[in-house]
Design an enzyme around this catalytic site. Structure first.
Site, mmCIF file in Angstrom:
data_model
loop_
_atom_site.group_PDB
_atom_site.id
_atom_site.type_symbol
_atom_site.label_atom_id
_atom_site.label_comp_id
_atom_site.label_asym_id
_atom_site.label_seq_id
_atom_site.Cartn_x
_atom_site.Cartn_y
_atom_site.Cartn_z
ATOM 1 N N HIS A 189 21.808 -33.929 99.435
ATOM 2 C CA HIS A 189 22.015 -32.891 100.587
ATOM 3 C C HIS A 189 20.526 -32.068 100.503
ATOM 4 O O HIS A 189 19.868 -31.876 99.529
ATOM 5 C CB HIS A 189 23.099 -31.942 99.999
ATOM 6 C CG HIS A 189 23.534 -30.983 101.046
ATOM 7 N ND1 HIS A 189 24.369 -31.490 102.033
ATOM 8 C CD2 HIS A 189 23.290 -29.653 101.316
ATOM 9 C CE1 HIS A 189 24.719 -30.327 102.867
ATOM 10 N NE2 HIS A 189 24.052 -29.445 102.542
ATOM 11 N N SER A 195 23.847 -29.435 107.974
ATOM 12 C CA SER A 195 24.695 -28.755 106.931
ATOM 13 C C SER A 195 25.712 -27.559 107.618
ATOM 14 O O SER A 195 26.283 -27.966 108.362
ATOM 15 C CB SER A 195 23.684 -28.072 105.891
ATOM 16 O OG SER A 195 24.676 -27.605 104.788
ATOM 17 N N ASP A 202 25.173 -37.228 98.250
ATOM 18 C CA ASP A 202 25.788 -35.682 98.491
ATOM 19 C C ASP A 202 27.208 -35.731 98.326
ATOM 20 O O ASP A 202 27.884 -36.403 98.805
ATOM 21 C CB ASP A 202 25.309 -35.377 100.055
ATOM 22 C CG ASP A 202 25.709 -34.078 100.689
ATOM 23 O OD1 ASP A 202 25.908 -33.256 99.676
ATOM 24 O OD2 ASP A 202 25.464 -34.055 101.699
#
Length: 304
Positions: free
Chosen positions: A278, A160, A248
């Site tokens: 995610h 991320s 995601d």
């Protein structure tokens, strides 16, 4: 959530930042994600040794943690790993850092997990990037002692926001004429100002754009390819594994980056994790998390 601990994801970003500045990051309520619990849940982690370290970084001393299992065959490469958290949260004890590092070390891949300053007020890019760069340089300078590999077998990776920071560090190293990592591992990376719509002008009202401006420090920073490596050249990038999740919203950012690497003739592998969203590797019980880690291990094994 309690009255004193709101759902930060539901708050407007300025209110979430103010709460975090005042109270610090809230404790994770899950009772089974500490290291002792993880070892009980996953006996294969029993022999992983950990060692807490400090990296002297531009933002001040930053915590780091070394993971090694000397009872298994060494994979021939080691990894510097950086967690996510939208540039405003995250730490070395979250599963995305701690559990991931334990699992990789148990498979013969020593890991140095590093932390960085969060963007909670006056802190913006390049401060978190500078801290990750300091962690990388520390690992490279001490790779043989800490990780059992020469600098040329040292990989960099993150998830991320950590994927953004590690890809940005590669771009910064390349542009400075310094040695880049032997490989790059990006898991659901946030590489563009609006990860759901790479290549477009971000909507300033969108959550992605607000977080990106908070990280970059100004709308002008949304054009900086060191802050958002999805904007810049991919020339000179090392072999790269990009993991995206089927469900995601950030999936387009990772897919676009992997496609650009391939188009530029770089060694690029895209892994799409089905039925995952995610931050799935922040949940050790998620079946997709185990598959993602297996894909990382297999990708490393195929090259080192």
């Amino acid at each position: 959530m309690t009255d004193t601990q709101p759902d930060l994801r539901a708050l407007p970003l300025p209110e979430a930042l103010a709460w975090l500045r005042e109270h610090g990051e809230p404790a994770d309520p899950r009772p089974d994600i500490d290291t002792a619990s993880l070892r009980r849940r996953f006996p294969r982690l029993a022999h992983v040794r950990t060692r807490d370290l400090i990296v002297e970084a531009p933002s001040g001393p930053q915590p780091a943690r070394l993971y090694r299992d000397d009872t298994v065959a060494h994979a021939g490469a080691a990894l510097v790993w950086v967690h996510g958290g939208a540039f405003i949260g995250g730490h070395l004890d979250m599963p995305e850092s701690n559990w991931v590092a334990l699992e990789l070390a148990a498979r013969g891949i020593p890991v140095l997990a590093v932390d960085y300053v969060k963007c909670l007020g006056d802190v913006h890019f390049p401060a978190p990037s500078d801290d990750v760069l300091a962690g990388w340089r520390y690992a490279r300078a001490n790779s043989a002692e800490l990780l059992g590999v020469e600098p040329g077998a040292l990989l960099l990776g993150g998830a991320s926001a950590g994927g953004n920071l590690t890809a940005g560090v590669v771009a910064r190293l390349r542009d400075a004429g310094a040695a880049v990592p032997a490989g790059l591992v990006l898991v659901y990376p946030a590489l563009d100002p609006d990860g759901a719509r790479p290549g477009t002008t971000p909507d300033p009202e969108s959550p992605f754009a607000q977080l990106s401006v908070n990280y970059g420090g100004s709308p002008a920073a949304l054009l900086d390819p060191h802050a958002f490596p999805g904007l810049g050249s991919v020339g000179g990038f090392p072999p790269t594994l990009v993991v995206v999740c089927e469900q995601d919203a950030l999936r387009p950012s990772g897919e676009a980056f992997a496609a650009r690497l391939t188009a530029a003739g770089r060694d690029s592998t895209l892994h799409v994790e089905p039925a995952a969203d995610h931050a799935h590797i922040n949940e050790p019980s998620h079946l997709g998390a185990a598959r993602t880690l297996a894909a990382v291990v297999a990708w490393i094994a195929a090259r080192w």
